[in-house]
Motif scaffolding. Sequence first.
Motif, PDB file in Angstrom:
ATOM      1  N   ALA A 609       0.714  -0.971  -0.485  1.00 26.57           N
ATOM      2  CA  ALA A 609      -0.048   0.656  -0.408  1.00 26.57           C
ATOM      3  C   ALA A 609       0.564   1.242  -0.160  1.00 26.57           C
ATOM      4  N   VAL A 610       0.391   2.205  -1.172  1.00 21.14           N
ATOM      5  CA  VAL A 610       1.679   3.335  -0.983  1.00 21.14           C
ATOM      6  C   VAL A 610       0.584   4.257  -1.385  1.00 21.14           C
ATOM      7  N   ALA A 611       0.872   5.406   0.523  1.00 21.73           N
ATOM      8  CA  ALA A 611      -0.042   6.593   0.415  1.00 21.73           C
ATOM      9  C   ALA A 611       1.225   8.188  -0.037  1.00 21.73           C
ATOM     10  N   PHE A 612       0.436   9.152  -0.594  1.00 25.81           N
ATOM     11  CA  PHE A 612       1.322  10.266  -1.065  1.00 25.81           C
ATOM     12  C   PHE A 612       0.675  11.338  -0.017  1.00 25.81           C
ATOM     13  N   GLY A 613       1.666  12.620  -0.353  1.00 23.37           N
ATOM     14  CA  GLY A 613       0.683  13.540  -0.107  1.00 23.37           C
ATOM     15  C   GLY A 613       0.889  14.308   1.414  1.00 23.37           C
ATOM     16  N   LYS A 614      -1.142  14.680   1.696  1.00 24.15           N
ATOM     17  CA  LYS A 614      -0.609  15.179   2.948  1.00 24.15           C
ATOM     18  C   LYS A 614      -1.787  13.395   2.970  1.00 24.15           C
ATOM     19  N   VAL A 615      -2.281  12.309   3.255  1.00 28.02           N
ATOM     20  CA  VAL A 615      -2.382  11.249   3.276  1.00 28.02           C
ATOM     21  C   VAL A 615      -1.437  10.346   4.261  1.00 28.02           C
ATOM     22  N   GLY A 616       0.268  10.588   2.915  1.00 32.30           N
ATOM     23  CA  GLY A 616       0.640   9.831   4.019  1.00 32.30           C
ATOM     24  C   GLY A 616       1.407  10.583   4.866  1.00 32.30           C
ATOM     25  N   GLU A 617       1.373  12.315   5.375  1.00 28.30           N
ATOM     26  CA  GLU A 617       2.237  13.299   6.368  1.00 28.30           C
ATOM     27  C   GLU A 617       0.865  12.555   7.539  1.00 28.30           C
ATOM     28  N   ARG A 618      -0.683  13.024   7.771  1.00 29.85           N
ATOM     29  CA  ARG A 618      -1.795  11.839   8.416  1.00 29.85           C
ATOM     30  C   ARG A 618      -0.743  10.464   8.974  1.00 29.85           C
ATOM     31  N   LEU A 619      -0.228   9.496   8.056  1.00 29.60           N
ATOM     32  CA  LEU A 619      -0.173   8.410   8.537  1.00 29.60           C
ATOM     33  C   LEU A 619       0.860   8.392   9.688  1.00 29.60           C
ATOM     34  N   LEU A 620       1.821   9.521   8.825  1.00 27.12           N
ATOM     35  CA  LEU A 620       3.447   9.273   9.733  1.00 27.12           C
ATOM     36  C   LEU A 620       3.690  10.420  10.811  1.00 27.12           C
ATOM     37  N   GLY A 621       2.329  11.359  10.943  1.00 27.88           N
ATOM     38  CA  GLY A 621       2.434  12.253  12.304  1.00 27.88           C
ATOM     39  C   GLY A 621       3.232  14.038  12.343  1.00 27.88           C
ATOM     40  N   LYS A 622       3.554  13.719  10.469  1.00 24.44           N
ATOM     41  CA  LYS A 622       4.813  14.693  10.533  1.00 24.44           C
ATOM     42  C   LYS A 622       4.088  15.661   9.388  1.00 24.44           C
ATOM     43  N   ILE A 627       9.611  15.742   8.179  1.00 23.63           N
ATOM     44  CA  ILE A 627       9.968  14.874   7.660  1.00 23.63           C
ATOM     45  C   ILE A 627      11.093  14.381   6.486  1.00 23.63           C
ATOM     46  N   PHE A 628      11.104  15.539   5.856  1.00 22.15           N
ATOM     47  CA  PHE A 628      12.418  16.562   4.664  1.00 22.15           C
ATOM     48  C   PHE A 628      13.586  16.266   5.716  1.00 22.15           C
ATOM     49  N   GLN A 629      13.266  17.341   6.783  1.00 18.87           N
ATOM     50  CA  GLN A 629      14.607  17.852   7.631  1.00 18.87           C
ATOM     51  C   GLN A 629      14.726  16.494   8.436  1.00 18.87           C
ATOM     52  N   ALA A 630      14.173  15.263   8.387  1.00 22.19           N
ATOM     53  CA  ALA A 630      14.952  13.947  10.100  1.00 22.19           C
ATOM     54  C   ALA A 630      15.326  13.476   8.452  1.00 22.19           C
ATOM     55  N   PHE A 631      14.577  13.713   6.937  1.00 25.11           N
ATOM     56  CA  PHE A 631      15.095  12.649   6.654  1.00 25.11           C
ATOM     57  C   PHE A 631      16.751  13.017   5.528  1.00 25.11           C
ATOM     58  N   GLN A 632      17.401  14.919   5.996  1.00 24.72           N
ATOM     59  CA  GLN A 632      17.836  15.291   6.020  1.00 24.72           C
ATOM     60  C   GLN A 632      19.317  15.282   6.725  1.00 24.72           C
ATOM     61  N   GLU A 633      18.842  14.875   7.961  1.00 22.65           N
ATOM     62  CA  GLU A 633      19.752  15.235   9.167  1.00 22.65           C
ATOM     63  C   GLU A 633      20.166  13.789   9.646  1.00 22.65           C
ATOM     64  N   SER A 634      19.057  12.852   9.624  1.00 25.88           N
ATOM     65  CA  SER A 634      20.138  11.832  10.288  1.00 25.88           C
ATOM     66  C   SER A 634      20.931  10.784   9.395  1.00 25.88           C
ATOM     67  N   SER A 635      21.313  10.061   9.495  1.00 25.78           N
ATOM     68  CA  SER A 635      22.577   9.043   8.439  1.00 25.78           C
ATOM     69  C   SER A 635      21.744   7.613   8.606  1.00 25.78           C
ATOM     70  N   ASP A 636      21.046   7.619   9.169  1.00 26.42           N
ATOM     71  CA  ASP A 636      20.421   5.791   9.482  1.00 26.42           C
ATOM     72  C   ASP A 636      18.998   5.789   8.455  1.00 26.42           C
TER      73      ASP A 636
END
Length: 691
Positions: A609-622, A627-636
């Motif tokens: 199952a694949v979620a995009f956009g606002k649906v994905g934001e609601r699923l991840l709670g961010k 999410i972009f910032q967390a992805f950029q800052e994490s090495s893992d």
Amino acid sequence: MGLRMSPDFDQIVQEVMEEAGVNREELLEKIKEKQEELGGFITPEGAATIVARSYGVIPEREEPEVRKLRIGDLSTGMSNIDIIGRVVRIYEVREFERRDGSKGQVSNLVIQDDTGRIRVALWGKQTLLVTEEELEKGAPIQLQGAYVKKGFSGNPEVNIGQRGKITIDPEDERVEDLPTLPETKVKISELSPDLQDVDLVGRVIAITEPRTFERSDESTGKVASLMIVDETGQTRVSLWDEKTDLVKKISQGDAIKIENAYVRTGLRDKPEIHVGWRGRVILSPPSSEVSELPEFEVKLLKVEEVEPNMPILDIAARVRRIFEPKEFERDDGSKGKVMNLILADETGTIRASFWGDMVEKGQKLSPGDVTVIRSARSKMGWGNRPEIQVGGRAKIEVNPEDIEVEELESARVNLGELEPGLDTLEAVGRVVEVSEPREFTRQDGSKGKVASLTIGDQSGISKVTLWGEKTSFLSDLSIGDVIRLEDCYSTVGIQGQPEIHVGSQGNLEIDPSADKELPPLEELKEELGAVERVEISELTEEGRQVQVQGTVVHIFHRRPIFDICPECGRSLGSVDSSLMCEECGKVVTPEHRVVVSMVVDDGTGNLRAVAFGKVGERLLGKTADEIFQAFQESSDISEVYEEFDLAGRELIIIGTTRRDKYFDQMEIRINDTESPHPEREVKRLLEKIRT
């Protein structure tokens, strides 16, 4: 039926009585029943041996004697049989691990005579007949010293191991009674979806390297593709898992024979060949079988024929759009340069990236030019769509006199099967909802206009976004009108659903002529709010809008963000050119959108199952920016997904089913999600019971 006693018989009975503690009367009754069960084709000694083995006793005697048999005479438990049959099917050798850790080999055949068909398992050295291609379909064979046991399907199956003997083209009177096999080879023009056990021959004109993917059951798979031709046409062949190793042995121009394949609908709804574990590819078929194949010549591919991960390809296409070159910095600190083009022919569009010194040649091209690119390669791009890579070994021709490329025509799509990333598409639908145009401010301070409407056809509902001067079309439009859209593109909307965008090159018109082929307005309005709850095991067709309740059992750790143009909504493609917008033709600051891919299980099955956009934001709670910032800052990336805490969550998913044509698996594109509410679920179940 009485039992004829003999010294061997008495010895077996005595051994079983002593070792298994069975009384003589009970044992003799079981032996009698076994001989009757096997129709009298086995001696008392043979029946006694079989019964002894059922008690775990292995008598010290020669194998039971059995008459020469027909396939219709065989039943489970017979041993040392002598059988004749004609080979109907040959399946590739598979390796397995024994309990002691050693490796073994097994292959399967199907043979037939005038009384029936049966499956045959070849073990150990007997499989060399298959690997060394000594055994051919249609050949008569004799199996001696074989035995019959229950197969996986529950039916009797002949097995022949190290002590057995296989004779090809035996001198036996039973061969004369064997029926001839009907011709099962098909031509490419005769392929149709859902054909099974397909045999055909073809010449290879293109090859891809194997690529790895994750299945919805969390296992890893591999797939590689061939393009083959015969005198009637051409088709794509997908080789799955261990069959992908074959591409190392195949070259362009080789003739191959494919057996036991199956057919599925592929890209652009054309039938394609799939070779799975049951399939077989013969690399050097007899010359008599390939005599009608066209001779190999280097072929200029059409856009639709380009596969991801082709190590070498030649293509002729027309330049549709050109973007400014862009400099970038490599990981080692050195500078590089890339330039992107959109190429097109009558079958579709594709991105081509020119690298390094090839950028200078790309700059000499103009929109409308016909270009021939030789010795390029391809890779997988955004949305599982292939992209062409033009490096230093490539050769470029511009407007050659002997090459013609047809113009791209709009490709009409059903709204229920809409996918992001399509270009120059055509759609027809009835207007269900309309929004008023609104103004927005671009990055350079200028003003723009955007508006949206919702349309539906017999397959589903889709949102349409109008940009700039196209918003004026709404002044002539009413709910219920039928409209035709041409030269549009598709992308992912802010709510996560695929939607159609009409930009500067797009066209709209009211088209009453298509009114009769579309559902009435009232029916489409009902469809907007009505989605059927189904079990995952029922999901076999694409383009179906459904509701599924299940548990998130796996999260794919992929980049959770993709970039779109804030001014036209178009996806900005691969990372190396993420700031260049194809539609606007300029560098923009991208807008981030969420994408999350997971596996959901409801107890009857599982699927991606694949979620995009606002649906994905609601699923991840961010938000997307968080999410972009967390992805950029994490090495893992695993740490990023652990913070989302999505695995194990129970969800109700509303979405549209689709089949990934490259990886041949079902998935659901999520339109919305909600958490199960106990009272509502009880009420729903009670209502289901009543009805």
